[in-house]
Design a protein around this motif. Structure first.
Motif, PDB file in Angstrom:
ATOM      1  N   ARG A 192       0.836  -1.204   0.000  1.00 23.03           N
ATOM      2  CA  ARG A 192       0.000   0.000   0.000  1.00 23.03           C
ATOM      3  C   ARG A 192       0.872   1.255   0.000  1.00 23.03           C
ATOM      4  N   ALA A 193       1.912   1.234   0.845  1.00 24.55           N
ATOM      5  CA  ALA A 193       2.805   2.394   0.887  1.00 24.55           C
ATOM      6  C   ALA A 193       3.524   2.564  -0.444  1.00 24.55           C
ATOM      7  N   LEU A 194       3.877   1.441  -1.046  1.00 18.84           N
ATOM      8  CA  LEU A 194       4.546   1.497  -2.336  1.00 18.84           C
ATOM      9  C   LEU A 194       3.619   2.097  -3.392  1.00 18.84           C
ATOM     10  N   ALA A 195       2.358   1.679  -3.359  1.00 13.54           N
ATOM     11  CA  ALA A 195       1.385   2.189  -4.331  1.00 13.54           C
ATOM     12  C   ALA A 195       1.106   3.670  -4.122  1.00 13.54           C
ATOM     13  N   GLU A 196       1.307   4.145  -2.898  1.00 13.48           N
ATOM     14  CA  GLU A 196       1.084   5.553  -2.592  1.00 13.48           C
ATOM     15  C   GLU A 196       2.348   6.394  -2.774  1.00 13.48           C
ATOM     16  N   SER A 197       3.377   5.773  -3.314  1.00  6.67           N
ATOM     17  CA  SER A 197       4.662   6.459  -3.482  1.00  6.67           C
ATOM     18  C   SER A 197       4.554   7.573  -4.521  1.00  6.67           C
ATOM     19  N   GLU A 198       5.574   8.371  -4.579  1.00 12.29           N
ATOM     20  CA  GLU A 198       5.589   9.493  -5.518  1.00 12.29           C
ATOM     21  C   GLU A 198       5.424   9.028  -6.962  1.00 12.29           C
ATOM     22  N   LYS A 199       6.023   7.887  -7.287  1.00  6.11           N
ATOM     23  CA  LYS A 199       5.924   7.386  -8.654  1.00  6.11           C
ATOM     24  C   LYS A 199       4.477   7.074  -9.018  1.00  6.11           C
ATOM     25  N   ALA A 200       3.746   6.438  -8.090  1.00  7.06           N
ATOM     26  CA  ALA A 200       2.344   6.111  -8.355  1.00  7.06           C
ATOM     27  C   ALA A 200       1.517   7.375  -8.491  1.00  7.06           C
ATOM     28  N   ARG A 201       1.774   8.371  -7.654  1.00  8.29           N
ATOM     29  CA  ARG A 201       1.031   9.628  -7.749  1.00  8.29           C
ATOM     30  C   ARG A 201       1.275  10.298  -9.093  1.00  8.29           C
ATOM     31  N   LEU A 241      -2.046  -3.177  -7.303  1.00  5.93           N
ATOM     32  CA  LEU A 241      -1.231  -2.154  -7.939  1.00  5.93           C
ATOM     33  C   LEU A 241       0.210  -2.247  -7.449  1.00  5.93           C
ATOM     34  N   GLY A 242       0.376  -2.501  -6.133  1.00  7.39           N
ATOM     35  CA  GLY A 242       1.717  -2.647  -5.582  1.00  7.39           C
ATOM     36  C   GLY A 242       2.468  -3.809  -6.219  1.00  7.39           C
ATOM     37  N   LEU A 243       1.775  -4.924  -6.423  1.00  5.06           N
ATOM     38  CA  LEU A 243       2.395  -6.090  -7.067  1.00  5.06           C
ATOM     39  C   LEU A 243       2.800  -5.774  -8.504  1.00  5.06           C
ATOM     40  N   LYS A 244       1.958  -5.014  -9.185  1.00  2.96           N
ATOM     41  CA  LYS A 244       2.298  -4.622 -10.555  1.00  2.96           C
ATOM     42  C   LYS A 244       3.529  -3.725 -10.571  1.00  2.96           C
ATOM     43  N   LEU A 245       3.628  -2.846  -9.568  1.00  2.00           N
ATOM     44  CA  LEU A 245       4.798  -1.963  -9.486  1.00  2.00           C
ATOM     45  C   LEU A 245       6.087  -2.761  -9.327  1.00  2.00           C
ATOM     46  N   LEU A 246       6.038  -3.854  -8.551  1.00  3.49           N
ATOM     47  CA  LEU A 246       7.237  -4.664  -8.327  1.00  3.49           C
ATOM     48  C   LEU A 246       7.770  -5.281  -9.625  1.00  3.49           C
ATOM     49  N   LYS A 247       6.885  -5.473 -10.600  1.00  4.14           N
ATOM     50  CA  LYS A 247       7.288  -6.089 -11.861  1.00  4.14           C
ATOM     51  C   LYS A 247       7.892  -5.089 -12.840  1.00  4.14           C
ATOM     52  N   ARG A 248       7.745  -3.796 -12.537  1.00  8.26           N
ATOM     53  CA  ARG A 248       8.248  -2.779 -13.455  1.00  8.26           C
ATOM     54  C   ARG A 248       9.752  -2.625 -13.331  1.00  8.26           C
ATOM     55  N   GLU A 249      10.413  -2.441 -14.463  1.00  7.64           N
ATOM     56  CA  GLU A 249      11.867  -2.319 -14.472  1.00  7.64           C
ATOM     57  C   GLU A 249      12.355  -1.084 -13.729  1.00  7.64           C
ATOM     58  N   ASP A 250      11.596   0.031 -13.814  1.00  6.79           N
ATOM     59  CA  ASP A 250      12.048   1.237 -13.127  1.00  6.79           C
ATOM     60  C   ASP A 250      12.015   1.058 -11.612  1.00  6.79           C
ATOM     61  N   VAL A 251      11.056   0.261 -11.116  1.00  4.90           N
ATOM     62  CA  VAL A 251      10.988  -0.011  -9.679  1.00  4.90           C
ATOM     63  C   VAL A 251      12.159  -0.892  -9.255  1.00  4.90           C
ATOM     64  N   LYS A 252      12.443  -1.925 -10.038  1.00  4.15           N
ATOM     65  CA  LYS A 252      13.588  -2.794  -9.745  1.00  4.15           C
ATOM     66  C   LYS A 252      14.891  -1.995  -9.762  1.00  4.15           C
ATOM     67  N   ASN A 253      15.030  -1.137 -10.755  1.00  3.39           N
ATOM     68  CA  ASN A 253      16.250  -0.332 -10.873  1.00  3.39           C
ATOM     69  C   ASN A 253      16.396   0.641  -9.707  1.00  3.39           C
ATOM     70  N   LYS A 254      15.264   1.170  -9.237  1.00  6.71           N
ATOM     71  CA  LYS A 254      15.334   2.114  -8.113  1.00  6.71           C
ATOM     72  C   LYS A 254      15.765   1.405  -6.839  1.00  6.71           C
ATOM     73  N   LEU A 255      15.205   0.221  -6.586  1.00  7.13           N
ATOM     74  CA  LEU A 255      15.598  -0.546  -5.409  1.00  7.13           C
ATOM     75  C   LEU A 255      17.061  -0.962  -5.500  1.00  7.13           C
TER      76      LEU A 255
END
Length: 258
Positions: free
Chosen positions: A122-131, A173-187
């Motif tokens: 939930r926090a991930l989905a509410e992150s700046e990227k999601a906004r 939505l959070g699970l979908k974010l984990l699959k994105r390359e930009d999220v992986k690259n940021k982590l």
């Protein structure tokens, strides 16, 4: 809960071993039956670093990587703590908590493994990227007029309200974010910076999320702990140590001949 695997590219062995040395020496002091090489390092104490670097320099391929693994894994408790500490300082990274971090030699090279990664979806989905994504969607829907600007300016609060109303959709939505390359690259970038802050010169190349091997906090198959010198590695270490010791002796003999 997930596990992560990060492939490692170029390694600065001298800088990394130097940074790890105090923790390695302390871990060796706790070994009940140290082998000959470890006893030598313990006897030398703080003066053992040049010897360890000299041995590392003369190791080749798998043996060199394996020794680095043992040194890194002697440091894994501190590394895990410091990595989580660094993640907590980042507004986006604080959504992740890693139970244990260690390094492992695979058939293709070295990988940094994170076991038991808890993600606040939930926090991930509410992150700046999601906004930002919601703002973009609002702009596309309403255009650049006043309605679009109003929807865009309310994007953050809209997402928070949606998270409360339909939490299961927010987690999706959070699970979908984990699959994105930009999220992986940021982590991965956060992990890279955390390593650099500890003086560890390891190039992180690619990250992947995997299903966690367990959910109760117990050790998984393949998870490592402490310093473990196999007979094969010990043989390579002794050969490298002999090469290191011959070099200064040869220099002394050469000077005497002159």
């Amino acid at each position: 809960m997930f596990d992560i695997r990060i492939t490692i590219g170029t390694i600065g062995y001298e800088q990394t071993i130097t940074a790890l040395f105090p923790a390695v020496l302390e871990k060796c002091r706790g070994i009940q039956d140290p082998n000959l090489l470890l006893r030598l390092l313990l006897e030398l104490g703080e003066d053992a670093l040049p010897v360890l670097l000299g041995v590392m320099e003369r190791l080749q391929g798998k043996a060199k990587q394996e020794l680095l693994c043992q040194c890194m894994n002697a440091y894994q408790t501190v590394l895990t703590e410091k990595l989580n500490e660094y993640l907590r300082t980042d507004a986006w990274g604080k959504s992740f908590v890693i139970r244990n971090v260690y390094i492992e030699h695979t058939g293709k090279g070295l990988e940094l493994a994170g076991k038991g990664v808890s993600v606040d979806l939930r926090a991930l989905a509410e992150s700046e990227k999601a906004r930002e994504k919601i703002y973009e969607a609002a702009a596309v829907f309403a255009g650049s007029g006043s309605i679009g600007r109003i929807l865009g300016s309310c994007a953050g609060s809209m997402l928070k309200q949606a998270a409360k109303a339909v939490p299961e959709e927010t987690e999706k939505l959070g699970l979908k974010l984990l699959k994105r390359e930009d999220v992986k690259n940021k982590l991965m970038a956060l992990a890279q910076t955390a390593l650099e802050k500890r003086g560890l010169d390891l190039e992180l190349k690619s990250l992947s999320f995997l299903a966690a091997c367990d959910t109760d906090g117990t050790q998984c198959s393949g998870e490592v702990s402490g310093v473990r010198i196999t007979p094969e590695l010990e043989e390579e270490l002794i050969k490298a140590l002999a090469g290191y010791l011959r070099r200064p002796c040869g220099l002394v003999m050469h000077l005497k001949d002159e």
